[in-house]
Design an enzyme around this catalytic site. Structure first.
Site, short mmCIF file in Angstrom:
data_model
loop_
_atom_site.label_atom_id
_atom_site.label_comp_id
_atom_site.label_asym_id
_atom_site.label_seq_id
_atom_site.Cartn_x
_atom_site.Cartn_y
_atom_site.Cartn_z
N HIS A 59 7.02 -36.34 -12.07
CA HIS A 59 7.50 -36.18 -10.69
C HIS A 59 6.59 -35.25 -9.88
O HIS A 59 6.91 -34.90 -8.74
CB HIS A 59 8.94 -35.64 -10.72
CG HIS A 59 9.70 -35.84 -9.46
ND1 HIS A 59 10.21 -34.79 -8.73
CD2 HIS A 59 10.03 -36.96 -8.77
CE1 HIS A 59 10.84 -35.25 -7.66
NE2 HIS A 59 10.75 -36.57 -7.66
N ASP B 215 -12.71 -30.93 -5.24
CA ASP B 215 -13.87 -30.07 -5.54
C ASP B 215 -13.48 -28.74 -6.17
O ASP B 215 -14.30 -27.80 -6.18
CB ASP B 215 -14.68 -29.82 -4.27
CG ASP B 215 -15.49 -31.04 -3.83
OD1 ASP B 215 -15.59 -31.99 -4.63
OD2 ASP B 215 -16.01 -31.04 -2.70
N HIS C 202 13.60 -34.13 2.23
CA HIS C 202 13.10 -34.25 0.87
C HIS C 202 12.41 -32.97 0.40
O HIS C 202 11.96 -32.89 -0.75
CB HIS C 202 12.13 -35.45 0.81
CG HIS C 202 11.83 -35.93 -0.55
ND1 HIS C 202 10.55 -35.97 -1.07
CD2 HIS C 202 12.63 -36.41 -1.54
CE1 HIS C 202 10.57 -36.46 -2.29
NE2 HIS C 202 11.83 -36.74 -2.60
N ASP D 258 15.61 -13.43 0.49
CA ASP D 258 15.28 -12.28 1.35
C ASP D 258 13.91 -12.43 1.99
O ASP D 258 13.26 -11.43 2.32
CB ASP D 258 15.36 -10.97 0.56
CG ASP D 258 16.77 -10.69 0.04
OD1 ASP D 258 17.72 -11.25 0.61
OD2 ASP D 258 16.89 -9.94 -0.94
#
Length: 487
Positions: A225, A232, A405, A412
């Site tokens: 997933h 580079d 998604h 905090d």
């Protein structure tokens, strides 16, 4: 009649042997007590079918061959981590972070082996068109190598611009490797683009192939997933977005366009992200680490930026519950405010208790979810958790402008999680995921601003109105909650 009796007796003996064998196996694997009892009951009470179901989804089996490769990969990882630490020119200044940050760094090292690296920079992109255009531009500028892996690649729109940039890079001599999940990318694999890439010189592989043989040696529903692009060895992309143009992706799902966020990262964090992708490539191809490093011309990545980031991959047989433990630590770190976004919310007991506990100790907890998702079962299962969360004081916001998604947590505005893992048991236990845990106010504030832009497009769930839903809806919610571990 005697033959029927003998056959019936044989089946009964066979069932008892199978049920006893699997029951012992369940007990020795030590899952949660309730889970263990459920499996023992199933294999004992439902002859043969219960055993088949257990063998299919009862364990996170990766197969002996993959387990061996994962063990070898850990050795390779340790060598690369040692190289990073020996050549590091930027050291994390823990005095500028909350004390919990250093503890999380130690936890991540113990679970995965990847240390927090200083000298990281990057920009968050939350417009799909800008993301695809920027990835294509980075690939067009590639001089040495492109390493890419995605759960889904979908043809159409600006995704084809990335495809064209990748083919052009390979044709001018850039070493290009692409890994796409076999199941997540199944429609793409059936098209002509994989062969177009190969004809152009791109090395293309399917991750975690599915089939009858795989069912015998492992599980077919273990999925890659992760979303990573490394160009580079100097710039890397990761986040929630698959290689899709949302205008052309699942347009018939009636959920609106998918809303994602990606980080274009530079500096020290590029190397552990590259290592994660390379590890996945090694597992599927058997190619040597030395050959990949040589052909990709990977070298030490110099620090660039002031951020401190820790890359945490997890998956069955690899680092197991590493991301879950780091998420729980992030939730526990919050003293004033905790904001979470996820498209699929099917938490395990530990996460559910952590969220309720945070709200109970006075932390303002905001959970941002899409109003519609592309899975009916997941939608109802998620709704089953709303009552107990709102009773504890958690504010639930439903995003109305598409399928949100993005996967993120801010505690905090100082400790952050950003990556590919949903707050569901599939991501936390069955998928191969990668997340960044970032320590510091700069990234935290930037991610928090994005989270608040999502809240602005949400409707906050009202506990009194929510309590008025029908008994049929409540039943469906609790029914699909039973399937939470595999949704």
């Amino acid at each position: 009649m005697w033959m029927i009796f003998q056959f019936s007796t044989l089946l009964t003996i066979l069932h008892i042997v199978i049920a006893l064998t699997l029951s012992i196996r369940v007990i020795m694997r030590r899952p949660a007590t309730g889970v263990a009892l459920a499996w023992v009951l199933l294999v004992s009470a439902v002859p043969f079918i219960g055993a088949i179901v257990y063998l299919l989804v009862g364990e996170r089996r990766v197969g002996l061959r993959r387990a061996k490769r994962l063990a070898e990969l850990r050795v390779d990882y340790s060598k690369l981590v040692e190289m990073i630490e020996q050549r590091a020119t930027a050291v994390v200044d823990w005095d500028r972070h909350q004390p919990v940050a250093r503890g999380m760094d130690r936890l991540g090292r113990a679970l995965v082996g990847f240390p927090t690296v200083a000298g990281c920079g990057g920009t968050l992109y939350c417009d799909a068109h800008e993301i695809l255009e920027a990835i294509a531009a980075d690939i067009r500028a590639a001089e040495k190598s492109v390493l890419m892996e995605f759960y889904i690649w979908n043809a159409g729109g600006l995704a084809d611009d990335v495809l064209e940039a990748l083919m052009q890079a390979a044709q001018r001599g850039v070493s290009c490797r692409l890994l796409v999940d076999a199941l997540g990318g199944r429609p793409w694999w059936k098209g002509d683009q994989p062969q177009q890439l190969r004809d152009a010189g791109v090395a293309v592989e399917a991750a975690l192939p599915v089939g009858i043989f795989q069912t015998l040696v492992g599980r077919n529903d273990l999925r890659l997933h992760r979303k990573i692009v490394v160009v580079d060895g100097r710039v890397a992309w990761t986040g929630s977005m698959n290689l899709v143009d949302p205008r052309y992706f699942k347009v018939d799902a009636n959920v609106g366009q998918w809303i994602d966020c990606m980080l274009r990262a530079e500096g020290s964090v590029v190397m552990p992200l590259a290592m994660t992708m390379i590890g996945d490539w090694l597992l599927e191809t058997g190619e040597s680490l030395e050959e990949i490093i040589r052909s990709a011309k990977l070298t030490y990545v110099a620090p660039k930026g002031e951020g401190d980031m820790q890359v945490i991959p997890s998956g069955p047989g690899e680092t197991d519950d590493a991301i879950l433990q780091m998420m729980l630590s992030t939730i526990s770190a919050a003293q004033e405010e905790l904001v979470l976004t996820t498209p699929y919310f099917v938490p395990d007991d530990s996460m559910l208790r952590a969220l309720r506990g945070a709200a109970g100790r006075g932390v303002q907890v905001d959970l941002i979810l899409p109003a519609k998702v592309d899975s009916l079962m997941t939608r109802f299962a998620a709704r089953s958790y709303y009552d107990e969360l709102m009773d504890a004081g958690v504010r639930i916001h439903l995003y109305e402008d598409g399928l949100l998604h993005t996967k993120s947590i801010t505690a905090d505005r100082h400790v952050s999680m950003f990556g590919t893992a949903n707050l569901d048991m599939r991501s936390l236990w069955l998928n191969y995921e990668v997340c960044l845990f970032v320590y510091g106010d700069d990234f935290g504030q930037a991610l928090y601003a994005i989270q608040n832009s999502y809240i602005a497009a949400c409707e906050q769930l009202d506990p009194e109105e929510w309590a008025k839903r029908s008994i049929v809806e409540r039943f469906l919610e609790n029914l699909f909650r039973l399937f939470s571990p595999i949704l």
